[in-house]
Write an enzyme that holds these catalytic residues in place. Structure first.
Site, mmCIF file in Angstrom:
data_model
loop_
_atom_site.group_PDB
_atom_site.id
_atom_site.type_symbol
_atom_site.label_atom_id
_atom_site.label_comp_id
_atom_site.label_asym_id
_atom_site.label_seq_id
_atom_site.Cartn_x
_atom_site.Cartn_y
_atom_site.Cartn_z
ATOM 1 N N HIS A 1 -48.068 101.736 31.161
ATOM 2 C CA HIS A 1 -47.554 100.417 30.410
ATOM 3 C C HIS A 1 -47.380 99.203 31.082
ATOM 4 O O HIS A 1 -46.246 98.604 31.218
ATOM 5 C CB HIS A 1 -46.201 100.811 29.629
HETATM 6 C C1 LIG Z 1 -54.230 106.343 29.853
HETATM 7 C C2 LIG Z 1 -53.753 105.240 28.783
HETATM 8 C C3 LIG Z 1 -52.890 105.707 27.658
HETATM 9 C C4 LIG Z 1 -52.255 105.087 27.161
HETATM 10 N N1 LIG Z 1 -51.408 105.403 26.032
HETATM 11 C C5 LIG Z 1 -50.739 104.695 25.056
HETATM 12 C C6 LIG Z 1 -49.932 105.277 23.984
HETATM 13 O O1 LIG Z 1 -49.865 106.473 23.975
HETATM 14 N N2 LIG Z 1 -49.164 104.407 23.331
HETATM 15 C C7 LIG Z 1 -49.105 103.191 23.563
HETATM 16 O O2 LIG Z 1 -48.388 102.314 22.800
HETATM 17 N N3 LIG Z 1 -49.753 102.696 24.759
HETATM 18 C C8 LIG Z 1 -50.538 103.245 25.570
HETATM 19 N N4 LIG Z 1 -51.179 102.892 26.609
HETATM 20 C C9 LIG Z 1 -50.930 101.482 26.797
HETATM 21 C C10 LIG Z 1 -51.832 100.507 26.116
HETATM 22 O O3 LIG Z 1 -53.194 101.099 25.950
HETATM 23 C C11 LIG Z 1 -51.566 98.900 26.590
HETATM 24 O O4 LIG Z 1 -50.459 98.615 26.563
HETATM 25 C C12 LIG Z 1 -52.536 98.137 25.833
HETATM 26 O O5 LIG Z 1 -53.838 98.519 25.625
HETATM 27 C C13 LIG Z 1 -52.522 96.908 26.378
HETATM 28 O O6 LIG Z 1 -53.452 95.797 25.777
HETATM 29 P P1 LIG Z 1 -54.037 94.701 26.494
HETATM 30 O O7 LIG Z 1 -54.873 93.859 25.831
HETATM 31 O O8 LIG Z 1 -53.098 93.957 27.494
HETATM 32 O O9 LIG Z 1 -54.867 95.324 27.873
HETATM 33 P P2 LIG Z 1 -56.061 96.439 27.788
HETATM 34 O O10 LIG Z 1 -56.008 97.049 26.477
HETATM 35 O O11 LIG Z 1 -56.233 97.172 29.091
HETATM 36 O O12 LIG Z 1 -57.477 95.201 27.750
HETATM 37 C C14 LIG Z 1 -57.962 94.847 28.563
HETATM 38 C C15 LIG Z 1 -59.547 94.512 28.557
HETATM 39 O O13 LIG Z 1 -59.758 93.600 29.514
HETATM 40 C C16 LIG Z 1 -61.155 94.110 30.283
HETATM 41 N N5 LIG Z 1 -61.218 93.637 31.445
HETATM 42 C C17 LIG Z 1 -60.268 93.637 32.264
HETATM 43 N N6 LIG Z 1 -60.487 92.845 33.553
HETATM 44 C C18 LIG Z 1 -61.835 92.442 33.153
HETATM 45 C C19 LIG Z 1 -62.714 91.361 33.990
HETATM 46 N N7 LIG Z 1 -62.605 91.063 35.034
HETATM 47 N N8 LIG Z 1 -63.891 91.259 33.447
HETATM 48 C C20 LIG Z 1 -64.178 91.682 32.033
HETATM 49 N N9 LIG Z 1 -63.239 92.384 31.362
HETATM 50 C C21 LIG Z 1 -61.953 92.955 31.928
HETATM 51 C C22 LIG Z 1 -60.702 95.515 30.100
HETATM 52 O O14 LIG Z 1 -61.716 96.375 30.362
HETATM 53 C C23 LIG Z 1 -60.024 95.822 28.839
HETATM 54 O O15 LIG Z 1 -60.983 96.390 27.902
HETATM 55 C C24 LIG Z 1 -51.964 103.700 27.530
HETATM 56 C C25 LIG Z 1 -52.866 102.983 28.339
HETATM 57 C C26 LIG Z 1 -53.527 103.788 29.275
HETATM 58 C C27 LIG Z 1 -54.500 103.361 30.372
#
Ligand SMILES: Cc1cc2nc3c(=O)[nH]c(=O)nc-3n(C[C@H](O)[C@H](O)[C@H](O)COP(=O)(O)OP(=O)(O)OC[C@H]3O[C@@H](n4cnc5c(N)ncnc54)[C@H](O)[C@@H]3O)c2cc1C
Length: 309
Positions: A234
């Site tokens: 997280h």
């Molecule tokens: C294994 C796991 C289990 C989880 N389980 C839960 C759960 O059960 N419940 C819950 O509430 N939350 C859970 N989470 C947390 C939740 O997934 C995150 O809080 C949420 O996805 C955050 O969203 P975000 O948009 O900030 O980042 P992300 O969802 O990580 O999205 C970021 C995106 O940017 C892309 N990216 C990054 N760097 C680059 C780059 N340089 N070039 C191009 N693309 C890039 C990545 O590939 C990704 O697709 C879990 C996370 C993980 C890893």
């Protein structure tokens, strides 16, 4: 694609959503961040924003697992499981029912570490299987597990650059337990988890504990936490939302990057403090909120004839 260079232009604004590790890395690679760090990697600075990559917060988590004699109610590596799966798989695909309808993490609870705490600072997740090292270590047995998570950590870490190469992973330091208060709460959580898993309700089905520790020995408990606790995935906070007076703020309350035009960060990195629960839904909520802000801004501008439809 890796060795090709090309430019993409946008008409209105750029929205960066690469997550709590990716967004600060991309900003720094683009020259937005603390000068000292950019200089180290030969990156020309575009704008000084020292908070980029700072304020990293994450939920630290420790799992206790026990062997279990109730094989029908749990998952594991066994001949019985293999036999069960041959029936469970078609049942799941045809009716969405049966053993495989489990989400594995079947129970969740939020508790206060003691009476002085007014909102829960510990989360417990009960799993009907053995979970060891994020399930990278497989055990030939059935079991059950419980996670204890520190919901409101005081420790903050950093995301820094390893190099100016965008294909290099960033340097991530969550600095778990940098603040000693975090360990004190985690030890209380360890004991609550031990108490739950050793309660009479489990007596009939509980087998051996995978990593037994004397529950009266705080030093041994702390060592167990230091040896085995790990992220609950997280991460947040590395492009913190805050006021202009906040030296670590990266974005304002509409998630526009301070000091630059037409650039927003919209992902978990903008959360100033970690929510006391899982982060996926709050991240979606942030994105929905900003989508409304953007739609309204462009609708208003269109009305004034400032942008084309
Ligand atoms: C294994 C796991 C289990 C989880 N389980 C839960 C759960 O059960 N419940 C819950 O509430 N939350 C859970 N989470 C947390 C939740 O997934 C995150 O809080 C949420 O996805 C955050 O969203 P975000 O948009 O900030 O980042 P992300 O969802 O990580 O999205 C970021 C995106 O940017 C892309 N990216 C990054 N760097 C680059 C780059 N340089 N070039 C191009 N693309 C890039 C990545 O590939 C990704 O697709 C879990 C996370 C993980 C890893």
């Amino acid at each position: 694609m890796k060795d090709q260079r090309f430019q993409i232009f946008c008409e209105r604004e750029v929205i960066l959503s690469a997550g709590a590790f990716g967004s600060p890395q991309i900003l720094k690679l683009s020259g937005v961040g603390a000068k000292a760090e950019l200089d180290k990697h030969g990156i020309e600075q575009v704008h000084e924003l020292p908070g980029v990559g700072d304020n990293l917060q994450d939920h630290i988590d420790l799992v206790h697992s026990y062997k279990c004699t109730a094989k029908r109610d749990t998952f594991g590596v066994s001949l019985q499981m293999a036999a069960e799966m041959s029936k469970a798989l078609p049942k799941w695909f045809r009716q969405r029912e049966g053993k495989l309808s489990s989400n594995f993490a079947e129970g969740i609870g939020f508790l206060c570490s003691d009476e002085s705490v007014s909102v829960p600072d510990l989360e417990f997740v009960f799993v009907v299987a053995v979970v060891d090292d994020h399930a990278r270590k497989i055990h030939a047995s059935h079991g059950f597990s419980s996670h204890v998570t520190l919901l409101r950590p005081k420790s903050t870490g950093t995301v820094k650059l390893n190099s100016a190469d965008p294909y290099d992973a960033p340097q991530i330091d969550p600095a778990f337990f940098k603040d000693p208060d975090d360990m004190a709460v985690m030890i209380k959580g360890w004991k609550k988890q031990y108490q739950m898993l050793n309660s009479a309700a489990f007596d009939e089905v509980r087998g051996d504990c995978f990593y037994p520790v004397d529950p009266n020995d705080d030093e041994a408990i702390e060592q167990d936490i230091r040896n085995r606790a790990d992220t609950q995935y997280h991460p947040i906070g590395t492009c913190k939302m805050g006021t202009e007076q906040d030296p670590l703020a990266v974005v304002d309350n509409e998630l526009s990057v301070y000091g630059l035009e037409n650039l927003r960060v919209v992902d978990a990195s903008v959360m100033p403090t970690l929510v006391g629960g899982n982060t996926n839904a709050p991240t979606i909520m942030i994105a929905e909120k900003i989508a409304d802000v953007i739609k309204k801004a462009y609708a208003d501008a269109r009305e004034k004839g400032a942008v084309h439809a």
